[in-house]
Design a protein around this motif. Structure first.
Motif, mmCIF file in Angstrom:
data_model
loop_
_atom_site.group_PDB
_atom_site.id
_atom_site.type_symbol
_atom_site.label_atom_id
_atom_site.label_comp_id
_atom_site.label_asym_id
_atom_site.label_seq_id
_atom_site.Cartn_x
_atom_site.Cartn_y
_atom_site.Cartn_z
ATOM 1 N N MET A 79 0.813 -1.216 0.000
ATOM 2 C CA MET A 79 0.000 0.000 0.000
ATOM 3 C C MET A 79 0.848 1.268 0.000
ATOM 4 N N GLU A 80 2.134 1.124 0.396
ATOM 5 C CA GLU A 80 3.041 2.264 0.574
ATOM 6 C C GLU A 80 2.407 3.312 1.490
ATOM 7 N N ARG A 81 2.062 2.811 2.689
ATOM 8 C CA ARG A 81 1.481 3.646 3.730
ATOM 9 C C ARG A 81 2.225 3.389 5.032
ATOM 10 N N THR A 82 2.240 4.381 5.911
ATOM 11 C CA THR A 82 2.953 4.252 7.182
ATOM 12 C C THR A 82 1.980 4.352 8.357
ATOM 13 N N GLN A 83 2.404 3.808 9.478
ATOM 14 C CA GLN A 83 1.705 3.992 10.731
ATOM 15 C C GLN A 83 2.713 3.815 11.864
ATOM 16 N N LEU A 84 2.284 4.117 13.075
ATOM 17 C CA LEU A 84 3.163 4.024 14.237
ATOM 18 C C LEU A 84 2.573 3.032 15.225
ATOM 19 N N LEU A 85 3.438 2.145 15.745
ATOM 20 C CA LEU A 85 3.023 1.180 16.753
ATOM 21 C C LEU A 85 3.745 1.467 18.061
ATOM 22 N N TYR A 86 3.074 1.118 19.159
ATOM 23 C CA TYR A 86 3.744 1.163 20.454
ATOM 24 C C TYR A 86 4.528 -0.132 20.610
ATOM 25 N N GLY A 87 5.824 -0.002 20.959
ATOM 26 C CA GLY A 87 6.695 -1.163 20.971
ATOM 27 C C GLY A 87 6.979 -1.771 22.316
ATOM 28 N N ASP A 88 6.844 -1.022 23.401
ATOM 29 C CA ASP A 88 7.157 -1.536 24.736
ATOM 30 C C ASP A 88 8.564 -2.139 24.777
ATOM 31 N N PHE A 89 9.564 -1.303 24.478
ATOM 32 C CA PHE A 89 10.952 -1.758 24.441
ATOM 33 C C PHE A 89 11.611 -1.763 25.810
ATOM 34 N N TYR A 90 10.897 -1.349 26.839
ATOM 35 C CA TYR A 90 11.541 -1.169 28.127
ATOM 36 C C TYR A 90 11.725 -2.493 28.864
ATOM 37 N N GLY A 91 12.936 -3.021 28.791
ATOM 38 C CA GLY A 91 13.340 -4.170 29.580
ATOM 39 C C GLY A 91 14.463 -3.718 30.491
ATOM 40 N N MET A 92 15.384 -4.625 30.778
ATOM 41 C CA MET A 92 16.542 -4.261 31.575
ATOM 42 C C MET A 92 17.409 -3.293 30.781
ATOM 43 N N GLY A 93 17.465 -2.052 31.207
ATOM 44 C CA GLY A 93 18.280 -1.061 30.523
ATOM 45 C C GLY A 93 17.758 -0.715 29.144
ATOM 46 N N GLY A 94 16.488 -1.010 28.860
ATOM 47 C CA GLY A 94 15.950 -0.735 27.538
ATOM 48 C C GLY A 94 16.414 -1.718 26.486
ATOM 49 N N CYS A 95 16.920 -2.890 26.901
ATOM 50 C CA CYS A 95 17.471 -3.870 25.958
ATOM 51 C C CYS A 95 16.346 -4.609 25.252
ATOM 52 N N ALA A 96 16.214 -4.432 23.934
ATOM 53 C CA ALA A 96 15.171 -5.120 23.176
ATOM 54 C C ALA A 96 15.537 -5.114 21.707
ATOM 55 N N ALA A 97 14.942 -6.032 20.945
ATOM 56 C CA ALA A 97 15.219 -6.122 19.514
ATOM 57 C C ALA A 97 13.995 -6.636 18.784
ATOM 58 N N LEU A 98 13.778 -6.112 17.561
ATOM 59 C CA LEU A 98 12.722 -6.602 16.694
ATOM 60 C C LEU A 98 13.244 -7.796 15.891
ATOM 61 N N GLY A 99 12.327 -8.691 15.506
ATOM 62 C CA GLY A 99 12.731 -9.845 14.713
ATOM 63 C C GLY A 99 11.535 -10.537 14.092
ATOM 64 N N LEU A 100 11.793 -11.698 13.508
ATOM 65 C CA LEU A 100 10.765 -12.494 12.848
ATOM 66 C C LEU A 100 10.774 -13.899 13.427
ATOM 67 N N MET A 101 9.634 -14.339 13.931
ATOM 68 C CA MET A 101 9.486 -15.698 14.444
ATOM 69 C C MET A 101 8.143 -16.269 14.004
ATOM 70 N N ASP A 102 8.194 -17.423 13.363
ATOM 71 C CA ASP A 102 6.975 -18.118 12.908
ATOM 72 C C ASP A 102 6.083 -17.211 12.067
ATOM 73 N N GLY A 103 6.715 -16.413 11.203
ATOM 74 C CA GLY A 103 5.963 -15.570 10.292
ATOM 75 C C GLY A 103 5.354 -14.327 10.903
ATOM 76 N N LYS A 104 5.717 -14.006 12.141
ATOM 77 C CA LYS A 104 5.164 -12.822 12.804
ATOM 78 C C LYS A 104 6.284 -11.925 13.336
ATOM 79 N N LEU A 105 5.973 -10.642 13.454
ATOM 80 C CA LEU A 105 6.909 -9.716 14.072
ATOM 81 C C LEU A 105 7.030 -10.054 15.547
ATOM 82 N N CYS A 106 8.255 -10.112 16.029
ATOM 83 C CA CYS A 106 8.457 -10.374 17.449
ATOM 84 C C CYS A 106 9.308 -9.272 18.065
ATOM 85 N N LEU A 107 9.161 -9.112 19.355
ATOM 86 C CA LEU A 107 9.922 -8.142 20.133
ATOM 87 C C LEU A 107 10.498 -8.886 21.333
ATOM 88 N N THR A 108 11.817 -9.009 21.362
ATOM 89 C CA THR A 108 12.492 -9.744 22.427
ATOM 90 C C THR A 108 13.135 -8.766 23.391
#
Length: 366
Positions: A235-264
């Motif tokens: 569609m070439e459209r943008t949006q913003l998601l809330y990511g909840d990256f706050y872990g220990m020291g803000g340590c987090a990463a986006l990735g792909l698992m089982d065909g879905k976006l994941c946040l570790t």
């Protein structure tokens, strides 16, 4: 009549798999699922295997069958790249420093066996290569200035219908015409050219350059402030998601698992893996029970490798996709396998500002 019939004649389909030799069964139904380094060793088993493994058809089949994370290209500051293997007996590349490319490069991004690098001279051209076969292609100059550390994502999905890889590069870059805006430039190997999308994201956000992830024709980048910038390729459209990256020291990463976006995320006890379950919770009625993220894995690591929030540089999650989580702790690199639940040290004396790019040991043709 029955004059021409022989009493004991049995008609057999000679192509039946029941009558295949064991070596042929292994060749046709096991070898394509193995990594490239192992396959090169198996060319010494017999002449038939060698001839088969070295054919373009087999390379195409293997690139569709094998998709395991095999290791990581690592590059510290101005040094040449090196390769960190998750299993030195099975995974490897012939030239970890990428000297087969025509100039020194910085590693940028990867996808299913293809690696994207950027030259340091001239217009800093992008190169797409397969480090296993040492084949490469230099891309034409982009229309826009992507910056010194581009937020670029390589997209390659192996297809049985395409014997030569078709891929895209997507780069989000600060707009020079609009303040606090981001534009998007796309390269298509099918078209052989760059084009700037008409979509512009307006918002006072700063993207994390090396955080881009592609999932089902959508590209995600981590943005400062615990949010995610989303770019829909169709569609070439943008949006913003809330990511909840706050872990220990803000340590987090986006990735792909089982065909879905994941946040570790790093937690005091280990790791938490969340998957995107609903990207449109911000449009739902108040008090809705729908949640953006759903917990998929809760992993306990003992002792916990993650430092307190005050010491972010000593511990962080570098990569989390497939079955592999790569994290830094105490100046060392560790990998955790979600299937085997094993943790192993894969590197010492780690530079906190180093680039890390994943690799799939594939024979994919460029």
């Amino acid at each position: 009549m029955d004059r021409g019939r022989r009493a004991n004649q049995v008609l057999v389909n000679k192509n039946s798999k029941i009558y295949m030799d064991l070596k042929d069964i292994v060749r046709d139904h096991a070898l394509p699922y193995l990594p490239a380094k192992s396959l090169f060793r198996f060319t010494g088993v017999c002449r038939d295997w060698k001839l088969d493994i070295l054919t373009p058809f087999f390379a195409h089949k293997q690139s569709n069958c094998f998709s395991d994370i095999s290791g990581f290209f690592y590059q510290s500051r101005a040094d040449p790249p090196s390769f960190i293997s998750l299993d030195r007996n099975a995974y490897g590349v012939p030239d970890p420093c990428l000297k087969f490319l025509p100039e020194p490069v910085d590693i940028r991004t990867s996808s299913n066996g293809l690696l994207c690098c950027q030259g340091r001279d001239g217009y800093k051209a992008y190169y797409i290569c397969n480090p296993v076969t040492k084949k490469w292609k230099k891309l034409p100059k982009a229309n826009a200035d992507h910056g010194s550390d581009p937020a670029i994502v390589l997209i390659f999905e192996p297809s049985l219908l395409n014997f030569v890889a078709e891929y895209k590069l997507v780069c989000a870059f600060p707009s020079v015409d609009f303040d606090n805006g981001y534009e998007f430039e796309i390269y298509s190997s099918k078209e052989g050219s760059w084009r700037v999308s008409g979509e512009i994201y307006f918002g006072n956000k700063t993207l994390v350059p090396r955080s881009g992830v592609h999932v089902n024709d959508i590209v995600y980048w981590q943005a400062m402030g615990s949010q995610i910038l989303v770019f829909d390729l169709k569609m070439e459209r943008t949006q913003l998601l809330y990511g909840d990256f706050y872990g220990m020291g803000g340590c987090a990463a986006l990735g792909l698992m089982d065909g879905k976006l994941c946040l570790t995320k790093a937690q005091s006890s280990g790791l938490t893996v969340n998957v995107l379950s609903n990207a449109y919770t911000n449009t739902m009625e108040m008090n809705s029970k729908a949640r953006t993220w759903k917990t998929k894995h809760q992993i306990t690591l003992s002792p916990s490798p993650f430092a307190p929030a005050a010491d972010r540089l000593s511990s962080n999650i570098m990569f989390a996709s497939g079955n592999v989580v790569l994290f830094r702790s105490g100046g060392k690199l560790y990998s955790y396998n979600l299937k085997t639940k094993e943790t192993q040290c894969v590197g010492d004396e780690f530079d906190y500002d180093a680039r890390i790019v994943s690799h799939v040991n594939s024979l994919v043709e460029i």
